[in-house]
Motif scaffolding. Structure first.
Motif, PDB file in Angstrom:
ATOM      1  N   GLU A 113       0.783  -1.236   0.025  1.00  0.00           N
ATOM      2  CA  GLU A 113       0.128  -0.104  -0.106  1.00  0.00           C
ATOM      3  C   GLU A 113       0.822   1.141   0.089  1.00  0.00           C
ATOM      4  O   GLU A 113       0.616   2.294  -0.566  1.00  0.00           O
ATOM      5  N   GLU A 114       1.885   1.287   0.660  1.00  0.00           N
ATOM      6  CA  GLU A 114       2.845   2.453   0.826  1.00  0.00           C
ATOM      7  C   GLU A 114       3.343   2.751  -0.647  1.00  0.00           C
ATOM      8  O   GLU A 114       3.534   3.930  -1.122  1.00  0.00           O
ATOM      9  N   GLN A 116       1.947   1.798  -3.486  1.00  0.00           N
ATOM     10  CA  GLN A 116       0.923   2.165  -4.372  1.00  0.00           C
ATOM     11  C   GLN A 116       0.755   3.699  -3.989  1.00  0.00           C
ATOM     12  O   GLN A 116       0.318   4.454  -5.076  1.00  0.00           O
ATOM     13  N   TYR A 117       0.748   3.971  -3.085  1.00  0.00           N
ATOM     14  CA  TYR A 117       0.506   5.458  -2.560  1.00  0.00           C
ATOM     15  C   TYR A 117       1.603   6.418  -3.287  1.00  0.00           C
ATOM     16  O   TYR A 117       1.405   7.331  -3.644  1.00  0.00           O
ATOM     17  N   GLN A 118       2.783   5.990  -3.076  1.00  0.00           N
ATOM     18  CA  GLN A 118       4.119   6.500  -3.666  1.00  0.00           C
ATOM     19  C   GLN A 118       3.808   6.947  -5.236  1.00  0.00           C
ATOM     20  O   GLN A 118       4.081   8.083  -5.521  1.00  0.00           O
ATOM     21  N   PRO A 236      -5.061   3.468  -2.393  1.00  0.00           N
ATOM     22  CA  PRO A 236      -3.792   4.187  -1.725  1.00  0.00           C
ATOM     23  C   PRO A 236      -3.267   4.891  -3.175  1.00  0.00           C
ATOM     24  O   PRO A 236      -2.943   6.138  -2.776  1.00  0.00           O
ATOM     25  N   GLY A 240      -2.992   9.062  -3.253  1.00  0.00           N
ATOM     26  CA  GLY A 240      -1.651   9.772  -3.542  1.00  0.00           C
ATOM     27  C   GLY A 240      -1.881  10.593  -4.858  1.00  0.00           C
ATOM     28  O   GLY A 240      -1.081  11.558  -4.832  1.00  0.00           O
TER      29      GLY A 240
END
Length: 264
Positions: A113-114, A116-118, A236, A240
């Motif tokens: 998820e991190e 994906q967010y980035q 995510p 973002g």
């Protein structure tokens, strides 16, 4: 018109850049009628070759010029190399740099998820660059075009013979908020900005593709695909992208009002 490997063999003889190419791969994906090939040139470089009917040359030239303008804005996308007519074959071709990587719609959901967010943040930052280009003076204002479209849709709806539940409430909402379109920015729109048109490599956004459906208007219209497609694939990423477009911050209340209106 159908394009295939034989078409490439025929046309490569009159395109100096790909003469003696080392290998080529036909791309069947997408809805365009173009014949698309990833070609490794004799010098080892990878390019994307698009072959199209000569009657489409004017629209393809617009696409090529759009990529030139995106290059000037330092957008991560294919770089335009060459566009020409082959009159005796009633064909045209365009060569652009090839962006290596994977379809964002396929790879992003497999990441943390991190990440994906980035990637969403990166997509929002690129979208901000894309929407800096002002519409030509000949393009009517966003408000004028939205108003005409709304009036046309309402007329068609009232004449179609069907009614949706609470339709008058929806129409009243639109009438109450349509003034928000007045004096909105009139800028370049990719108009198909979603994960399927983003290329990912090494867990990073590598580039944006498919500028052929571009339009002009309010940049917030670019976020329509988040509600329709992207949020179903990756929440995510969607968060973002919105924050990336707004310098990493939450958008203001006006953004959400306009977004809500656009989706009606």
């Amino acid at each position: 018109m159908a394009f295939h490997q034989n078409t490439l063999e025929q046309i490569s003889q009159v395109i100096p850049m790909i003469q003696g190419y080392l290998e080529a791969r036909y791309i069947a994906k997408g809805y365009s009628s173009d014949g698309k090939f990833v070609v490794r040139c004799s010098n080892g470089s990878l390019v994307l070759l698009k072959i199209f009917s000569l009657q489409d040359y004017a629209s393809k030239l617009q696409e090529f010029q759009t990529l030139q303008q995106m290059e000037a804005l330092e957008v991560r996308c294919s770089r335009p190399i060459e566009i020409r007519e082959i009159s005796d074959q009633a064909l045209g071709y365009m060569i652009v740099s090839y962006i290596e990587g994977e379809d964002g719609e396929e790879v992003v959901p497999t990441l943390s998820e991190e990440l994906q967010y980035q990637i969403g943040l990166q997509a929002g930052q690129e979208l901000l660059k894309i929407t800096q280009m002002q519409a030509p003076p000949s393009i009517p204002s966003w408000y004028d075009r939205k108003l005409r479209k709304h009036q046309r849709y309402v007329e068609q709806y009232r004449n179609c013979g069907y009614r949706l539940q609470n339709d008058e409430k929806v129409l009243a909402f639109i009438d109450k908020h349509i003034h928000l379109m007045i004096d909105r920015p009139n800028r370049f729109q990719h108009d198909d900005y979603h994960l399927g048109n983003l290329i990912i490599r090494d867990q990073q956004l590598q580039g944006v593709i498919d500028f052929n459906a571009f339009d002009w208007g309010d940049p917030i219209h670019e976020f329509v695909k988040i509600g329709i497609f992207c949020s179903e694939t990756s929440v995510p990423f969607s968060i973002g992208q919105i924050r990336g477009y707004h310098d990493g911050e939450e958008p203001d209340e006006l953004f959400w009002k306009l977004y809500d209106y656009i989706l009606r």
